[in-house]
Write an enzyme that holds these catalytic residues in place. Structure first.
Site, PDB file in Angstrom:
ATOM      1  N   GLN A 223       0.822  -1.204   0.000  1.00 27.60           N
ATOM      2  CA  GLN A 223       0.000   0.000   0.000  1.00 27.60           C
ATOM      3  C   GLN A 223       0.862   1.263   0.000  1.00 27.60           C
ATOM      4  O   GLN A 223       0.339   2.359  -0.083  1.00 27.60           O
ATOM      5  CB  GLN A 223      -0.916   0.011   1.238  1.00 27.60           C
ATOM      6  CG  GLN A 223      -1.865  -1.176   1.297  1.00 27.60           C
ATOM      7  CD  GLN A 223      -2.717  -1.222   2.559  1.00 27.60           C
ATOM      8  OE1 GLN A 223      -2.982  -2.307   3.045  1.00 27.60           O
ATOM      9  NE2 GLN A 223      -3.157  -0.075   3.091  1.00 27.60           N
ATOM     10  N   ARG A 370      -8.187  -1.436   8.750  1.00 27.43           N
ATOM     11  CA  ARG A 370      -9.216  -0.440   8.453  1.00 27.43           C
ATOM     12  C   ARG A 370      -9.375   0.517   9.626  1.00 27.43           C
ATOM     13  O   ARG A 370     -10.439   0.626  10.220  1.00 27.43           O
ATOM     14  CB  ARG A 370     -10.533  -1.095   8.084  1.00 27.43           C
ATOM     15  CG  ARG A 370     -11.292  -0.210   7.110  1.00 27.43           C
ATOM     16  CD  ARG A 370     -12.240  -0.939   6.246  1.00 27.43           C
ATOM     17  NE  ARG A 370     -12.821  -0.018   5.278  1.00 27.43           N
ATOM     18  CZ  ARG A 370     -13.753  -0.356   4.434  1.00 27.43           C
ATOM     19  NH1 ARG A 370     -14.207  -1.565   4.409  1.00 27.43           N
ATOM     20  NH2 ARG A 370     -14.239   0.521   3.582  1.00 27.43           N
ATOM     21  N   CYS A 371      -8.262   1.168   9.923  1.00 30.83           N
ATOM     22  CA  CYS A 371      -8.184   1.923  11.153  1.00 30.83           C
ATOM     23  C   CYS A 371      -7.064   2.924  11.047  1.00 30.83           C
ATOM     24  O   CYS A 371      -5.940   2.552  10.790  1.00 30.83           O
ATOM     25  CB  CYS A 371      -7.873   0.937  12.271  1.00 30.83           C
ATOM     26  SG  CYS A 371      -7.314   1.709  13.768  1.00 30.83           S
ATOM     27  N   GLU A 740     -12.517   4.433   6.263  1.00 29.54           N
ATOM     28  CA  GLU A 740     -12.539   3.550   7.425  1.00 29.54           C
ATOM     29  C   GLU A 740     -13.670   3.847   8.404  1.00 29.54           C
ATOM     30  O   GLU A 740     -13.885   3.065   9.339  1.00 29.54           O
ATOM     31  CB  GLU A 740     -11.207   3.676   8.176  1.00 29.54           C
ATOM     32  CG  GLU A 740     -10.036   3.278   7.333  1.00 29.54           C
ATOM     33  CD  GLU A 740      -8.754   3.882   7.851  1.00 29.54           C
ATOM     34  OE1 GLU A 740      -7.780   3.146   8.006  1.00 29.54           O
ATOM     35  OE2 GLU A 740      -8.739   5.086   8.116  1.00 29.54           O
TER      36      GLU A 740
END
Ligand code: MCN
Ligand code: CUN
Length: 794
Positions: A223, A370-371, A740
């Protein structure tokens, strides 16, 4: 008369343009890491430790070497000869690439084989004989921080216990004073279980070292390609310009693909040693047992309350289970990420947080899933504490929030932990959510149902989330400042290519970035191609995580388009033979002030940049922009769930879910809604079914998708979405991050709903996942299922 283009028609802001990347994804024409085949490519497989904690006595690789087709058997000892047995992590710790002294978690990388095909490599791994001497195993922070606990990180000089970090923020004395004045103190202990991002595609890499040119190309599932390039340059001591990292299409990331994993490093070393391209494709088992865990945090919290419902102060302590290596990516100042963003949406005068990280014999944890850097835990704790406090005071949970939520005229404001929140309409969002779910009606229905023995519950979760790190003054990873970038080239015919330093994993950047260009320049979005992920071509950026792309890279897209427009204006003045001051802009076109018919399109300006520029002007129409955001963006959300709990079985069903999201201006409403629905599905899974557990020997239960559950369309409830728009005051197009929000704020809505259904039983908390047996047990005993480290016996 205006001849401006219709923005929505050309695919600009606010257009629910279809996702351009889907044209290849849904036809099976994506280019994922395993699709890549290079001439002469070899295949790598990893041998993993079966034990969670053990000394390595010997490794015998002779039988593996003897298998035809085996090209390389790599052990920690061999990696050590190149100074690569250990690597630095993104959190200033070290992590074993291949174990040399000890194994420290089940699934740790012990050796790897490079062979002509993946099956030979797998067989050869099985032929490696490793002799282990088992050591006592630690699977949670309580064991880890006990005084007589065996030392896990004996490789680290000066490390005498299993503490991996300590961290503190806030005003201790002020908080103590406020607590002394409280009418009531509400306490809660919680555990946010270990979870896994579970992208469809696991991790993998194809490393290609060319000894003739000295250039190393690594195609890999990352990513953040530029951070990886910098890390490889530093770790492998290769010159940075001779390293090219390419992140192709990714089958999801969800944070799993941020860290640097041993598999990547081994494939690079494998390619250097064999002189051939080496492919490593992680399987589901390897992915689930060893990479990218989120959460695993314990909370001990207190809220100081006044009788009338006003929160006077907050304090909490968090223990995190980091596993064997501290390898999360997070801004270097903040050891426990942005946990101190908790309570940012509430007006609380003072607070104090302490935190401690513990090494355990588990795979490295704490990786954001996802944070935005542990914000998920922060918001879950916050909203559970809020609900428990309201219940303790006997106050309605919505009313308790109304008393404490910041008001729309109360911005900008500092939180007790130092964040600057700059905008929001929290009360409006809450009210919209309550109206949508029919709050008062539901409460009446709930009371009637209760009298007939049925248990209905309603849970609210309101939160603001800090998205979009930097600014560069406060946020860096390994010293690299957190800004981002965009580069835009407009070709002679007015078509364009845009590149950014972010890296989409399914979020739709190829679609939405073009929409921003379209908004700024009036070039139809279909005429703009977007490219990310190749460090040889993309401008330097920090990648995509923490929903930072829209806040940072997206802002850079606006800024670079504006630079291009500024040059186009000069070209327009030249073409229209007037001075630049007399030029006006409307979408897609410059015209002469006072003579609107006399104008030129942006495409005509582009052509002129190559064919008819004024004397002395540099040819071409392109530019780049580096954007260092003045502040984080602060989206807000209100999630409300209603449930029915069956007291006989402990099973709970979701009745309705309402979501109100304020992520500022929406670039592509359809994509935003997709992000929210995906996040809510994950939130539901965390609340209802997901956790990674270990037995007392450190065996991981859940390294497969039979034990670790992913929600399917069958069990996932439907979601009703609503919006409020408070433009971000400092973002060039007023957008905030959203990727998120629902995964962060969602879990508490579900858990709060179940707890609300049980309110009269005296049970104040059931830890996630709120499994039927836990609910049943809590109802039977009237006691919480709380804060205890889960150790599976079955
Ligand atoms: N968007 C928009 N308008 C806004 C905000 C966002 O149209 N006001 C769009 C953006 O342009 C982008 C998408 O929504 O296409 C998400 O934007 P943003 O909130 O900026 O988040 P990022 O692009 O930085 O994505 C990261 C975020 C994270 S950190 C995780 S984890 C996650 C998530 O996105 N992983 C995902 N969503 C995911 N979605 C998919 N399909 N796959 C993942 O791996
Ligand atoms: Cu936080 S998981 Mo996402 O930041 O890639």
């Amino acid at each position: 008369m205006s001849q401006a283009l219709d923005e929505v028609k050309i695919g600009g802001l606010g257009s629910s343009r279809q996702r351009v990347e889907d044209a290849r994804f849904i036809r099976g024409r994506g280019n994922y890491i395993d699709d890549l085949k290079l001439p002469g490519m070899l295949h790598m497989e990893i041998l993993r430790s079966p034990l969670a904690h053990a000394r390595i006595i010997s490794i015998d690789t002779s039988a593996a070497w003897a298998i035809p087709g085996v090209r390389l058997v790599l052990t920690g000892e061999m990696a050590a000869q190149r100074n690569l047995a250990w690597m630095p992590t993104l959190s200033y710790d070290t992590q074993a690439v291949l174990a040399t002294d000890k194994v420290r978690f089940q699934g740790q990388e012990v050796a790897c084989v490079v062979a002509d095909d993946p099956y030979i490599a797998k067989d050869a791994c099985e032929a490696i004989v490793v002799e282990y001497e088992p050591l006592p195993v630690i699977v949670n922070p309580i064991q880890s921080l006990a005084p007589d606990a065996p030392l896990i990180r004996d490789d680290k000089e000066g490390q005498t216990d299993n503490v991996c970090y300590r961290w503190e923020v806030g005003d201790k004395q002020g908080t103590d004073r406020a607590f002394a004045q409280a009418d009531h103190i509400s306490r809660l202990k919680l555990h946010y279980p270990r979870s896994h991002p579970s992208p469809i595609e696991c991790c993998g890499s194809v490393a290609d070292y060319n000894a003739a040119t000295g250039k190393l190309t690594v195609y890999m599932t990352t990513q953040a390609p530029h951070i990886i390039r910098a890390a490889v340059a530093l770790v492998a001591e290769l010159p940075e310009h001779m390293i090219r990292i390419v992140s192709p299409d990714l089958g999801g990331g969800f944070g799993n693909k941020v860290p640097v994993y041993p598999g990547y490093v081994c494939s690079i070393l494998g390619s250097i040693l064999t002189g051939k391209p080496v492919k490593w494709i992680e399987d589901n088992f390897g992915n689930l047992i060893s990479t990218g865990f989120g959460r695993d945090m314990y909370l001990d919290s207190e809220l100081a309350l006044r009788k009338d419902g006003k929160i006077l102060a907050v304090r909490f302590h968090a223990d995190t289970d980091q596993g064997a290596f501290f390898s999360d990516a997070q801004p270097s100042k903040f050891k426990i990420g942005l946990v101190h963003s908790a309570f940012a949406c509430y007006d609380i005068p003072v607070g104090h947080i302490t935190a401690r990280g513990a090494y355990t014999n588990k795979a490295p944890g704490g990786v954001a899933y996802r944070c935005s850097f542990r914000v998920t835990e922060a918001m879950f704790f916050q909203e559970r504490m809020i609900q428990a406090a309201a219940a303790d005071l006997g106050m309605d949970q919505a009313q308790f929030r109304r008393i404490n939520l910041r008001r729309a005229d109360d911005f900008p404001a500092r939180t007790p932990f130092g964040f600057l929140v700059d905008s929001g309409q929290y009360h409006k969002c809450l009210q919209l959510g309550l109206d949508a779910i029919g709050y008062e009606d539901f409460k009446r229905e709930q009371a009637q149902a209760r009298s007939r023995g049925r248990r209905l519950g309603i849970g609210i979760s309101t939160m603001t989330e800090p998205l979009g790190a930097g600014n560069s003054r406060e946020y860096d990873i390994l010293g690299i400042k957190m800004f981002d970038s965009a580069e835009l080239r407009v070709h002679p015919t007015g078509k364009a290519i845009l590149r950014t330093g972010a890296k989409t994993q399914g979020q739709g950047h190829e679609t939405t970035w073009a929409q921003i260009v379209s908004h700024e320049l009036g070039i139809p979005a279909d005429d703009v191609i977007v490219e990310e992920g190749d460090t040889d071509t993309a401008p330097f950026g920090m990648g995509t995580y923490a929903s930072r792309s829209t806040p940072v890279a997206g802002a850079a897209v606006s800024m670079v388009a504006r630079k291009v427009r500024a040059k186009a204006r000069k070209l327009a003045a030249h073409l229209l033979e007037v001075s630049e001051e007399d030029i006006e802009w409307e979408l897609g076109r410059f015209y002469v002030r006072g003579a609107a018919r006399r104008g030129v399109t942006i495409q005509e300006c582009a052509m002129a940049a190559y064919t008819n520029m004024p004397d002395g002007m540099e040819p071409g129409l392109e530019n780049n922009a580096y954007y260092d955001p003045p502040n984080l963006t602060w989206p807000f959300a209100c999630y409300i769930a209603t449930v029915e709990v069956d007291p006989e079985t402990g099973v709970w069903d979701v009745l309705r879910v309402v979501a109100v999201d304020d992520c500022g201006v929406r670039i592509n409403p359809m994509i935003v809604e997709g992000q929210i629905m995906g996040g809510l599905a994950e939130a539901y899974a965390m609340a209802n079914m997901q956790f990674m557990t270990y037995d007392a020997d450190g065996n991981m239960i859940g390294a497969n998708y039979i034990d670790y559950l992913l929600p399917t369309a069958w069990e996932t409830p439907g979601f009703e979405l609503h919006e409020v728009v408070t433009p971000c005051p400092h973002h060039p197009i007023g957008a905030k991050g959203v990727g998120e929000c629902a995964a962060v704020g969602g879990p508490a809505a579900f858990v709060n709903a179940v707890m609300n259904a049980l309110e009269d039983t005296g049970v104040r908390n059931i830890d996630m996942p709120v499994l039927p047996d836990r609910v049943w047990q809590a109802i039977q005993t009237g006691r919480d299922v709380s804060g205890a480290p889960p150790v599976r016996q079955d």
